[in-house]
Motif scaffolding. Sequence first.
Motif, mmCIF file in Angstrom:
data_model
loop_
_atom_site.group_PDB
_atom_site.id
_atom_site.type_symbol
_atom_site.label_atom_id
_atom_site.label_comp_id
_atom_site.label_asym_id
_atom_site.label_seq_id
_atom_site.Cartn_x
_atom_site.Cartn_y
_atom_site.Cartn_z
ATOM 1 N N CYS A 47 0.829 -1.210 0.000
ATOM 2 C CA CYS A 47 0.000 0.000 0.000
ATOM 3 C C CYS A 47 0.860 1.256 0.000
ATOM 4 O O CYS A 47 0.511 2.259 -0.633
ATOM 5 N N SER A 51 0.603 4.168 -2.777
ATOM 6 C CA SER A 51 0.349 5.552 -2.394
ATOM 7 C C SER A 51 1.453 6.486 -2.885
ATOM 8 O O SER A 51 1.180 7.536 -3.478
ATOM 9 N N ILE A 133 -8.033 9.354 -1.943
ATOM 10 C CA ILE A 133 -8.750 8.133 -1.573
ATOM 11 C C ILE A 133 -7.786 7.083 -1.019
ATOM 12 O O ILE A 133 -8.020 6.487 0.035
ATOM 13 N N VAL A 134 -6.681 6.868 -1.738
ATOM 14 C CA VAL A 134 -5.691 5.868 -1.310
ATOM 15 C C VAL A 134 -5.094 6.242 0.037
ATOM 16 O O VAL A 134 -4.959 5.403 0.939
ATOM 17 N N THR A 135 -4.749 7.526 0.207
ATOM 18 C CA THR A 135 -4.133 7.976 1.456
ATOM 19 C C THR A 135 -5.097 7.896 2.627
ATOM 20 O O THR A 135 -4.724 7.476 3.732
ATOM 21 N N VAL A 136 -6.343 8.287 2.404
ATOM 22 C CA VAL A 136 -7.352 8.220 3.466
ATOM 23 C C VAL A 136 -7.591 6.776 3.887
ATOM 24 O O VAL A 136 -7.710 6.473 5.084
ATOM 25 N N CYS A 137 -7.642 5.863 2.915
ATOM 26 C CA CYS A 137 -7.799 4.431 3.229
ATOM 27 C C CYS A 137 -6.618 3.934 4.049
ATOM 28 O O CYS A 137 -6.776 3.145 4.985
ATOM 29 N N PHE A 138 -5.431 4.429 3.706
ATOM 30 C CA PHE A 138 -4.227 4.035 4.434
ATOM 31 C C PHE A 138 -4.290 4.550 5.869
ATOM 32 O O PHE A 138 -3.948 3.851 6.818
ATOM 33 N N ALA A 140 -6.971 5.124 7.493
ATOM 34 C CA ALA A 140 -8.097 4.491 8.184
ATOM 35 C C ALA A 140 -7.728 3.128 8.759
ATOM 36 O O ALA A 140 -8.421 2.622 9.646
ATOM 37 N N ALA A 141 -6.638 2.542 8.261
ATOM 38 C CA ALA A 141 -6.237 1.200 8.699
ATOM 39 C C ALA A 141 -6.083 1.067 10.219
ATOM 40 O O ALA A 141 -6.511 0.069 10.808
ATOM 41 N N PRO A 188 -6.056 14.938 2.915
ATOM 42 C CA PRO A 188 -5.577 13.706 3.564
ATOM 43 C C PRO A 188 -4.683 13.967 4.765
ATOM 44 O O PRO A 188 -4.700 13.202 5.733
#
Length: 225
Positions: A47, A51, A133-138, A140-141, A188
């Motif tokens: 990930c 990112s 989107i990718v950074t926010v998902c990261f 959120a982990a 982000p």
Amino acid sequence: MTLAYDSVLSTTAVISTVFQFLSGTVICRKYIQKKSTGDSSGVPFICGFLSCSFWLRYGVLTNEQSIVMVNMIGSTLFLVYTLIYYVFTINKRTYVKQFAVVLFVLIAVIVYTNRLQDDPAEMIHITGIVCCIVTVCFFAAPLTSLVHVIRAKNSESLPLPLIATSFFVSLQWLIYGILISDSFIQIPNFLGCLLSLMQLGLFVLYPPRSYSGQGYKLLEQAVPF
């Protein structure tokens, strides 16, 4: 004066972010010493590569040299970490599949945005949205670990040094994003600051019984940008 602030802040942000990326060397060193990845996950490395690659693309499109530099280093480091994990994991087939999915997503977005070369603004806009989107998902982990801490009423599982560093790095990029008026950098990193503050707040609400918990044994968390 503003340009001077931009230059100083971008330099310090790049340096601190690279040092944060280098935290992966500690994990990989343990893999090499033990010749095994144990039961740890290599997904954060994959990930992180995804990112940084997207942000590298964004930096090139917007001609932001600091973004290009930090993510060029980041994508290279995360790719190296990914390869090291692959060498020592017993689940090579699964890991290759995970990396293949990430690579497919990366290539698909690049190919799609390349078709918008006649509209550079839209090209940057779509790439920026994907980066967010990718950074926010990261970011959120770690939320799952927050639930565990609240239930156990003990923050021992959280790595305090890494969380504090994440807050510091996110704050620098947030300010930099404000100075250059780039909402894709602001959003982000604002969320990153917020998440870090939430985790730091848990250390006040639920003090750890010791500072040798799982969070300090293996720092798997890494902020991609």
